[in-house]
Design a protein around this motif. Structure first.
Motif, PDB file in Angstrom:
ATOM      1  N   SER A   1       0.827  -1.336   0.094  1.00 29.47           N
ATOM      2  CA  SER A   1       0.068   0.001   0.044  1.00 29.47           C
ATOM      3  C   SER A   1       0.911   1.209   0.018  1.00 29.47           C
ATOM      4  CB  SER A   1      -1.121   0.105   1.294  1.00 29.47           C
ATOM      5  OG  SER A   1      -0.108  -0.010   2.363  1.00 29.47           O
ATOM      6  N   CYS A   2       2.222   1.120   0.455  1.00 30.68           N
ATOM      7  CA  CYS A   2       2.914   2.246   0.400  1.00 30.68           C
ATOM      8  C   CYS A   2       4.528   2.015  -0.213  1.00 30.68           C
ATOM      9  CB  CYS A   2       3.054   3.003   1.556  1.00 30.68           C
ATOM     10  SG  CYS A   2       3.814   1.930   3.006  1.00 30.68           S
ATOM     11  N   GLY A   3       5.196   2.899  -0.226  1.00 33.47           N
ATOM     12  CA  GLY A   3       6.645   2.765  -0.747  1.00 33.47           C
ATOM     13  C   GLY A   3       7.350   2.262   0.369  1.00 33.47           C
ATOM     14  N   CYS A   4       6.970   2.208   1.573  1.00 31.77           N
ATOM     15  CA  CYS A   4       7.883   1.904   2.788  1.00 31.77           C
ATOM     16  C   CYS A   4       7.769   0.337   2.780  1.00 31.77           C
ATOM     17  CB  CYS A   4       7.127   2.686   4.094  1.00 31.77           C
ATOM     18  SG  CYS A   4       5.485   2.107   4.645  1.00 31.77           S
ATOM     19  N   THR A   5       6.979  -0.334   2.141  1.00 36.41           N
ATOM     20  CA  THR A   5       6.958  -1.632   2.130  1.00 36.41           C
ATOM     21  C   THR A   5       7.452  -2.278   0.825  1.00 36.41           C
ATOM     22  OG1 THR A   5       5.196  -1.496   4.007  1.00 36.41           O
ATOM     23  CG2 THR A   5       5.428  -3.717   2.705  1.00 36.41           C
ATOM     24  N   VAL A   6       8.239  -3.430   0.963  1.00 36.99           N
ATOM     25  CA  VAL A   6       8.806  -4.177  -0.193  1.00 36.99           C
ATOM     26  C   VAL A   6       8.266  -5.772   0.055  1.00 36.99           C
ATOM     27  CG1 VAL A   6      10.559  -4.913  -1.499  1.00 36.99           C
ATOM     28  CG2 VAL A   6      10.664  -2.717  -0.606  1.00 36.99           C
ATOM     29  N   ALA A   7       7.756  -6.071  -1.103  1.00 32.18           N
ATOM     30  CA  ALA A   7       7.067  -7.418  -0.891  1.00 32.18           C
ATOM     31  C   ALA A   7       7.936  -8.558  -1.752  1.00 32.18           C
ATOM     32  CB  ALA A   7       5.770  -7.697  -1.225  1.00 32.18           C
ATOM     33  N   ASP A   8       8.131  -9.708  -1.487  1.00 27.94           N
ATOM     34  CA  ASP A   8       8.642 -10.814  -2.105  1.00 27.94           C
ATOM     35  C   ASP A   8       7.679 -11.917  -2.146  1.00 27.94           C
ATOM     36  OD1 ASP A   8      10.154 -12.170  -4.066  1.00 27.94           O
ATOM     37  OD2 ASP A   8      11.763 -12.850  -2.434  1.00 27.94           O
ATOM     38  N   PHE A   9       7.453 -13.007  -3.098  1.00 25.29           N
ATOM     39  CA  PHE A   9       6.591 -13.820  -2.885  1.00 25.29           C
ATOM     40  C   PHE A   9       7.125 -15.214  -3.710  1.00 25.29           C
ATOM     41  CE2 PHE A   9       5.420 -10.987  -6.085  1.00 25.29           C
ATOM     42  CZ  PHE A   9       5.188 -11.575  -7.229  1.00 25.29           C
ATOM     43  N   THR A  10       6.456 -16.399  -3.500  1.00 29.61           N
ATOM     44  CA  THR A  10       6.809 -17.586  -4.280  1.00 29.61           C
ATOM     45  C   THR A  10       6.490 -17.245  -5.761  1.00 29.61           C
ATOM     46  OG1 THR A  10       6.148 -18.681  -2.142  1.00 29.61           O
ATOM     47  CG2 THR A  10       6.560 -19.900  -4.384  1.00 29.61           C
TER      48      THR A  10
ATOM     49  N   HIS B   1      10.585   5.400   7.349  1.00 30.35           N
ATOM     50  CA  HIS B   1       9.516   6.316   6.583  1.00 30.35           C
ATOM     51  C   HIS B   1       8.462   6.599   7.205  1.00 30.35           C
ATOM     52  CE1 HIS B   1      11.860   4.245   3.007  1.00 30.35           C
ATOM     53  NE2 HIS B   1      11.913   5.571   2.824  1.00 30.35           N
ATOM     54  N   GLY B   2       7.988   7.846   7.182  1.00 28.69           N
ATOM     55  CA  GLY B   2       6.708   8.129   7.759  1.00 28.69           C
ATOM     56  C   GLY B   2       6.992   8.743   9.259  1.00 28.69           C
ATOM     57  N   SER B   3       5.885   9.043   9.876  1.00 31.23           N
ATOM     58  CA  SER B   3       6.121   9.326  11.154  1.00 31.23           C
ATOM     59  C   SER B   3       5.776   8.345  12.521  1.00 31.23           C
ATOM     60  CB  SER B   3       4.798  10.211  11.598  1.00 31.23           C
ATOM     61  OG  SER B   3       3.589   9.846  11.555  1.00 31.23           O
ATOM     62  N   THR B   4       6.428   8.544  13.649  1.00 33.12           N
ATOM     63  CA  THR B   4       6.129   7.808  14.766  1.00 33.12           C
ATOM     64  C   THR B   4       4.694   7.612  14.861  1.00 33.12           C
ATOM     65  OG1 THR B   4       6.249   9.438  16.247  1.00 33.12           O
ATOM     66  CG2 THR B   4       8.279   8.251  15.594  1.00 33.12           C
TER      67      THR B   4
ATOM     68  N   PRO C   1      -9.336 -13.604  -5.125  1.00 32.91           N
ATOM     69  CA  PRO C   1      -8.287 -13.438  -6.236  1.00 32.91           C
ATOM     70  C   PRO C   1      -7.644 -12.080  -6.036  1.00 32.91           C
ATOM     71  CG  PRO C   1     -10.498 -13.359  -7.017  1.00 32.91           C
ATOM     72  CD  PRO C   1     -10.800 -13.604  -5.580  1.00 32.91           C
ATOM     73  N   ASN C   2      -7.995 -11.327  -5.089  1.00 31.54           N
ATOM     74  CA  ASN C   2      -7.289  -9.832  -4.798  1.00 31.54           C
ATOM     75  C   ASN C   2      -7.539  -9.776  -3.297  1.00 31.54           C
ATOM     76  OD1 ASN C   2      -6.780  -8.885  -7.317  1.00 31.54           O
ATOM     77  ND2 ASN C   2      -8.792  -9.119  -7.754  1.00 31.54           N
ATOM     78  N   PHE C   3      -6.774 -10.437  -2.412  1.00 34.25           N
ATOM     79  CA  PHE C   3      -6.925 -10.641  -1.042  1.00 34.25           C
ATOM     80  C   PHE C   3      -6.038  -9.628  -0.190  1.00 34.25           C
ATOM     81  CE2 PHE C   3      -6.200 -12.465   3.162  1.00 34.25           C
ATOM     82  CZ  PHE C   3      -7.535 -12.599   3.754  1.00 34.25           C
ATOM     83  N   VAL C   4      -6.388  -8.949   0.481  1.00 32.90           N
ATOM     84  CA  VAL C   4      -5.876  -8.004   1.528  1.00 32.90           C
ATOM     85  C   VAL C   4      -4.970  -8.599   2.786  1.00 32.90           C
ATOM     86  CG1 VAL C   4      -5.704  -5.679   2.329  1.00 32.90           C
ATOM     87  CG2 VAL C   4      -7.187  -6.047   0.394  1.00 32.90           C
ATOM     88  N   LEU C   5      -3.744  -8.401   2.665  1.00 31.63           N
ATOM     89  CA  LEU C   5      -3.087  -8.764   3.897  1.00 31.63           C
ATOM     90  C   LEU C   5      -2.588  -7.563   4.751  1.00 31.63           C
ATOM     91  CD1 LEU C   5      -0.530 -11.213   2.390  1.00 31.63           C
ATOM     92  CD2 LEU C   5      -2.467 -11.954   3.534  1.00 31.63           C
ATOM     93  N   ALA C   6      -2.492  -7.599   6.038  1.00 38.02           N
ATOM     94  CA  ALA C   6      -2.323  -6.381   6.779  1.00 38.02           C
ATOM     95  C   ALA C   6      -1.397  -6.627   7.996  1.00 38.02           C
ATOM     96  CB  ALA C   6      -3.736  -6.106   7.452  1.00 38.02           C
ATOM     97  N   PHE C   7      -0.673  -5.540   8.186  1.00 38.77           N
ATOM     98  CA  PHE C   7       0.213  -5.612   9.355  1.00 38.77           C
ATOM     99  C   PHE C   7      -0.150  -4.158  10.249  1.00 38.77           C
ATOM    100  CE2 PHE C   7       2.930  -3.812   5.784  1.00 38.77           C
ATOM    101  CZ  PHE C   7       3.554  -3.117   6.540  1.00 38.77           C
ATOM    102  N   ILE C   8       0.020  -4.504  11.175  1.00 39.98           N
ATOM    103  CA  ILE C   8      -0.142  -3.107  12.430  1.00 39.98           C
ATOM    104  C   ILE C   8       0.960  -3.015  13.288  1.00 39.98           C
ATOM    105  CG2 ILE C   8      -2.718  -3.064  12.204  1.00 39.98           C
ATOM    106  CD1 ILE C   8      -2.721  -4.620  14.675  1.00 39.98           C
ATOM    107  N   GLY C   9       1.257  -1.835  14.014  1.00 43.16           N
ATOM    108  CA  GLY C   9       2.250  -1.940  14.960  1.00 43.16           C
ATOM    109  C   GLY C   9       2.378  -0.424  15.526  1.00 43.16           C
ATOM    110  N   ASN C  10       3.312  -0.240  16.231  1.00 45.10           N
ATOM    111  CA  ASN C  10       3.765   1.041  16.459  1.00 45.10           C
ATOM    112  C   ASN C  10       5.213   1.583  16.398  1.00 45.10           C
ATOM    113  OD1 ASN C  10       1.492   2.080  18.036  1.00 45.10           O
ATOM    114  ND2 ASN C  10       1.407   0.295  19.284  1.00 45.10           N
ATOM    115  N   VAL C  11       5.672   2.625  16.152  1.00 37.17           N
ATOM    116  CA  VAL C  11       6.922   3.259  15.801  1.00 37.17           C
ATOM    117  C   VAL C  11       7.161   4.260  16.589  1.00 37.17           C
ATOM    118  CG1 VAL C  11       8.462   4.141  14.304  1.00 37.17           C
ATOM    119  CG2 VAL C  11       6.780   2.437  13.203  1.00 37.17           C
ATOM    120  N   ASN C  12       8.086   3.989  17.379  1.00 42.83           N
ATOM    121  CA  ASN C  12       8.529   4.980  18.560  1.00 42.83           C
ATOM    122  C   ASN C  12       9.746   5.892  17.942  1.00 42.83           C
ATOM    123  OD1 ASN C  12       6.567   4.627  20.244  1.00 42.83           O
ATOM    124  ND2 ASN C  12       8.001   3.262  21.461  1.00 42.83           N
TER     125      ASN C  12
END
Length: 150
Positions: free
Chosen positions: A90-99, A119-122, A139-150
């Protein structure tokens, strides 16, 4: 001195040609893969079924600048080979690789993502990856991740 200059020129030429040939091979391999996936995507008669083993990750709290590694797994629960056609962060701060190859029926595939917290703010982070596959379900599934950056 002239001799050294000639050797340098020859070495540079060899290096340039080698890099060009490697880049051409990589481009040809990528083009073949794209052509095959375009065919697979249109071949709906051979679509299969996918089951995501995990689809949401919580990486907790990390210090700004940390590279967060995430691994999602899925299984081919259908009868035809499963192909991951694309994974779009969803953004340039994440890079994906896959089988990249076929995941045969009953086998497991994976998607690896790397989130650059620099990248981005805390604060709270909510990002996603859209996974395109040759499946009749999701066929177009959305994976997600969450967390906090300090």
């Amino acid at each position: 001195m002239v001799y050294m200059k000639k050797i340098s020129t020859i070495l540079f030429s060899i290096t340039f040609i080698s890099c060009s040939l490697i880049a051409c091979k990589d481009n040809a391999d990528q083009n073949k893969r794209e052509e095959k996936l375009a065919y697979v995507e249109k071949d709906t008669a051979n679509y299969t079924l996918i089951k995501y083993i995990d689809s949401v990750k919580n990486f907790g709290t990390v210090k700004k600048g940390t590279q967060v590694k995430l691994k999602y797994t899925f299984q081919n629960v259908g009868v035809n080979p499963l192909y991951v056609i694309n994974v779009q962060p969803s953004c340039g701060c994440t890079v994906a690789d896959f089988t990249k190859g076929a995941i045969l029926p009953g086998k497991i595939g994976e998607i690896n993502a790397s989130f650059d917290s620099n990248h981005g703010s805390t604060g709270s982070v909510r990002k996603s990856l859209i996974v395109t596959t040759n499946t009749t379900n999701d066929p177009n599934f959305v994976l997600a991740f969450i967390g906090n950056v300090n």
